[in-house]
Design a protein around this motif. Structure first.
Motif, PDB file in Angstrom:
ATOM      1  N   PRO A 105      28.686  32.602  32.898  1.00 38.74           N
ATOM      2  CA  PRO A 105      30.054  31.970  33.597  1.00 38.74           C
ATOM      3  C   PRO A 105      29.860  32.159  35.041  1.00 38.74           C
ATOM      4  O   PRO A 105      29.220  32.969  35.688  1.00 38.74           O
ATOM      5  N   ARG A 107      32.095  32.651  38.026  1.00 37.17           N
ATOM      6  CA  ARG A 107      33.373  33.287  38.686  1.00 37.17           C
ATOM      7  C   ARG A 107      33.287  32.852  40.074  1.00 37.17           C
ATOM      8  O   ARG A 107      32.763  33.564  40.859  1.00 37.17           O
ATOM      9  N   ILE A 135      37.096  30.977  36.143  1.00 36.21           N
ATOM     10  CA  ILE A 135      35.611  31.396  35.500  1.00 36.21           C
ATOM     11  C   ILE A 135      35.558  30.330  34.632  1.00 36.21           C
ATOM     12  O   ILE A 135      36.099  29.980  33.526  1.00 36.21           O
ATOM     13  N   THR A 138      32.743  29.414  29.905  1.00 35.00           N
ATOM     14  CA  THR A 138      33.075  30.473  28.610  1.00 35.00           C
ATOM     15  C   THR A 138      34.115  30.133  27.878  1.00 35.00           C
ATOM     16  O   THR A 138      35.044  29.898  28.523  1.00 35.00           O
ATOM     17  N   GLN A 139      34.090  30.692  26.661  1.00 35.58           N
ATOM     18  CA  GLN A 139      35.254  30.583  25.836  1.00 35.58           C
ATOM     19  C   GLN A 139      35.698  31.945  25.650  1.00 35.58           C
ATOM     20  O   GLN A 139      36.807  32.207  24.931  1.00 35.58           O
ATOM     21  N   ASN A 140      35.074  32.807  26.280  1.00 33.01           N
ATOM     22  CA  ASN A 140      35.187  34.299  25.978  1.00 33.01           C
ATOM     23  C   ASN A 140      36.801  34.637  26.443  1.00 33.01           C
ATOM     24  O   ASN A 140      36.798  34.397  27.816  1.00 33.01           O
ATOM     25  N   LEU A 142      37.909  37.417  27.286  1.00 32.31           N
ATOM     26  CA  LEU A 142      37.802  38.355  28.448  1.00 32.31           C
ATOM     27  C   LEU A 142      37.925  37.619  29.760  1.00 32.31           C
ATOM     28  O   LEU A 142      38.464  38.091  30.797  1.00 32.31           O
ATOM     29  N   ALA A 143      37.595  36.435  29.976  1.00 39.66           N
ATOM     30  CA  ALA A 143      37.886  35.691  31.295  1.00 39.66           C
ATOM     31  C   ALA A 143      39.228  35.386  31.311  1.00 39.66           C
ATOM     32  O   ALA A 143      39.599  35.391  32.494  1.00 39.66           O
ATOM     33  N   GLU A 146      40.418  38.402  32.632  1.00 36.90           N
ATOM     34  CA  GLU A 146      40.139  38.661  33.996  1.00 36.90           C
ATOM     35  C   GLU A 146      40.886  37.927  35.018  1.00 36.90           C
ATOM     36  O   GLU A 146      41.249  38.282  35.992  1.00 36.90           O
ATOM     37  N   HIS A 275      42.768  43.316  25.537  1.00 34.12           N
ATOM     38  CA  HIS A 275      41.802  43.181  27.042  1.00 34.12           C
ATOM     39  C   HIS A 275      42.657  43.877  28.223  1.00 34.12           C
ATOM     40  O   HIS A 275      42.058  44.452  29.070  1.00 34.12           O
TER      41      HIS A 275
END
Lengths: 476, 476
Positions: A105, A107, A135, A138-140, A142-143, A146, A275
């Motif tokens: 990713p 950022r 970001i 990404t599919q996460n 966490l992004a 963040e 998260h």
């Protein structure tokens, strides 16, 4: 070549444009510095893209000349249609699409001016500064966390405590639309209406979902003409969403959890929440609020908004969400991402309102006055010495030797201290320091002027050798 | 609405425009920060003016459509002719003219993008960043000395030692023109030719003063057709000016000192020189050089240029001079000033060449990898802890759990340290820290991998409680 009468030009700005005076610019730079250091602490990378872009980059291949005109667009060199950027996302997409080797990713943050031909008004400009963080790739989730954490961190760095980041999920909302029996392609219109909940109230929203309504000025706002049952179901959800509750997701689960999209949305929100707790971000800072929708069509996952609790009238100062495919316009390759955007000028106006920024008009902390032309060398020595130890200082470099006028200049600029010395002082190894701020605040004077000035710390004559130490202790 | 084939747009930039990648932008911001702190130490005030201006603001009341097209000019909203600024001076003048209460002298700096429809080429862009400092509203030569001192201070803040600011005086040069028997209105053309001395050499200049010459490609460059005696006198002055001497002014005094303008110019240069000595600026940093002319017509007093001694091919990276009436276009009121301008992008290119800036690709100092999805809470705790103590850190937020791929990402971004832990480590209260920079530099590995990695400081497993301390000592 005879002498002609010079024709003057009016010193004016284009409508919707403005200058930033030194005091505004000092505050803006200070704020920007804090925002930048907050996002760099989180590993966001600065990108700076071109201000002018091809028209089709900004508007897609099939743009109309009308839409070009809304963007400060024009036909430029080589007969190419181009326009000033109106936001950063498209340029980010162009950049990502053109960099196949970019580490993902990505950022990135970008700040700078953007231009829009909006109707100018109080606080609404055609050139304004925006600050974006994203970001991408990404599919996460966490992004997503963040990005929300970045909003919290920025406020912490700015010293603002009373704010609330609130977030929801477009997936959950799509599930609600499905559950209400509304066709999925009507989802975006429904979102755009529900987005008005906070500003217009529930009654207005329900009317707009149905037959439409009249606004305050009597203008007709057309409605979506949804059916009675559909509206009743949306109302049921909105009532639930508007309830202050520690676990709105449990209620949502009970109401719409059987719809797959809603179930996924609820699960994702729970994950983002976990998260955030992992990063010690409390619900008082960032919490789930199912009334959050965001009007724009392109969000596909989490959506968020940020309000200042003491200035709700400023609306959301920082908002964004997750989107599906950033680079679609340019290349056939999926690139999901999540991001958020701050209107720097609006945030600055808010911080000024909250007195969370110090307004100064001067960069100099000290002015060295120059009443005696024979002593310029001595004045310059002092100036050099001050700057060598990091005290921001200037020498009076205007056209008068008159000390009163020099002090008046310093006062107008807002320089806090003046160093004053003539031949007598120099020969006695002394200089006078005048505290212009104290002098401004305290107006009255007693009979024994000198004693009073010294006692009040307004003006003191000290040994030349102690000047740096004296100023340092007062500048803190 | 059937599915249509999406028509893509090529992800390209307009000719002469560029993006700044994160590594370029990090270096640029760092440089800009140093330049800004240097001028703020000297009490210069930031001003930010609008990017778009009325065409007549930029070009005067009688502009042609051709000159508008050279500026990214166009007919915008409300059928108004407008253009992107091509420099800051006119906007400064507009600002000063519209602020009758402004404290003078106004010491302002402004930086930002400017736009010009020049022919793009290597290192030549149509959008580029400029940084200007000016002191307006004063005839005091202290202001000239302050501008020269600012150039010296900026280089000091940038850590560049091998530079030379050189300055001369248009008054002296006007005196030389008079002394040579040339009509004063021909002065500007003469200056423009003499300005080529350093680049083209004396012979070329003498030919251009006379009948003209051919350039390398055989194109004819027309001459000024000055008379033989006039050229001989100019040559005499240029020979004197080109002589390396500790006191060129003494020779100039002997040659042209009887001409009033020259005498005044020489006196002013002596005064500026005295002021600089008063600020402990040595001739090795800023010295009088009578070959300095500056091509532009509007300078009326001191003129200056700055070269990098190790990169003479970059030309002057910082130049300017004194002008008579800044606000003339707008109001009938004299406003003399002195200023200087840096091409930020050219200076950055030079600093990179000189290795005077550190090139980094990452803001994060540490990445927390996330190979075990069950342990996200623990990873986020570490992340939070790092950021709390000011260590710039990110968590891997891409779509793979594969540690090798996560490390590859970190390596590509240029993040120096990776924190790695799985359930075994967490249960033993330990984490692994991998030094990606050391790992990159040292390629070879011995048989006993673990021992070797630890010995080389490439990878170590340490108690979780010592993580912050361990990283801090390595990040310096």
């Amino acid at each position: 070549m005879g002498k002609e009468k010079v024709q003057r030009v009016r010193p004016q700005l284009l409508k919707g444009f403005r200058d930033y005076s030194p005091s505004e610019q000092i505050a803006r730079e200070a704020m920007l510095g804090k925002v930048r250091s907050a996002v760099e602490l989180m590993g966001f990378l600065p990108l700076q893209t071109a201000s002018l872009e091809f028209a089709e980059t900004l508007l897609g291949p099939h743009y109309s000349s009308d839409s070009l005109a809304e963007l400060f667009g024009f036909t430029g060199p080589d007969d190419i249609n181009m326009a000033l950027r109106y936001e950063f996302t498209v340029s980010l997409a162009r950049y990502v699409a053109s960099q196949p080797d970019l580490a993902l990713p990505f950022r990135r943050y970008q700040y700078g001016n953007v231009w829009r031909v909006d109707k100018p008004g109080p606080g609404r400009f055609r050139e304004f500064m925006q600050f974006d963080i994203d970001i991408v790739g990404t599919q996460n989730l966490l992004a997503d966390a963040e990005i929300i954490a970045a909003m919290v961190t920025i406020f912490e760095h700015l010293g603002v405590r009373r704010f609330a980041v609130r977030y929801s999920s477009r997936k959950l909302l799509n599930g609600v639309v499905e559950w209400a029996g509304i066709a999925p392609e009507r989802g975006p219109e429904v979102m755009r209406v529900i987005d008005k909940l906070e500003k217009q109230g529930k009654d207005a929203v329900l009317l707009e979902l149905g037959p439409g309504r009249e606004d305050k000025s009597g203008d007709k706002i057309p409605g979506l003409n949804l059916g009675r049952t559909e509206i009743a179901k949306l109302e049921e959800f909105l009532t639930l969403a508007g309830t202050q509750d520690s676990d709105p997701l449990a209620h949502a689960q009970a109401l719409v959890g059987k719809v797959e999209a809603a179930r996924v949305g609820i699960e994702e929100l729970r994950e983002i929440e976990r998260h955030l707790r992992g990063m010690s971000i409390e619900p008082s800072e960032a919490r789930i609020d199912l009334t959050i929708v965001r009007g724009l069509g392109y969000y596909t996952g989490a959506v968020f908004e940020t309000t200042l609790l003491d200035l709700p009238e400023f609306g959301s100062v920082f908002s964004g969400g997750r989107y599906d495919n950033l680079v679609e316009r340019f290349i056939n390759k999926p690139c999901p991402g999540v991001g958020s955007s701050i209107g720097i000028d609006r945030l600055l106006a808010a911080l000024i309102e909250l007195k969370a920024v110090e307004l100064t008009t001067s960069t100099s902390q000290v002015i060295v006055t120059t009443m005696d032309r024979e002593r310029i060398g001595d004045y310059l020595n002092i100036l050099h010495e001050l700057r060598q130890v990091g005290i921001r200082a200037e020498i009076y470099s205007g056209d008068t030797r008159n000390l009163t006028k020099q002090i008046k200049y310093a006062d107008k600029v807002g320089i806090p201290f003046a160093v004053i010395a003539g031949s007598d002082e120099f020969e006695a190894g002394r200089v006078t320091v005048k505290n212009l701020v104290a002098g401004r605040v305290k107006g009255s004077e007693t009979a024994d002027r000198e004693t009073w000035l010294a006692a009040e710390g307004i003006q003191e004559t000290i040994p030349r050798s102690q000047l740096i130490q004296y100023l340092r202790s007062r500048l803190g």
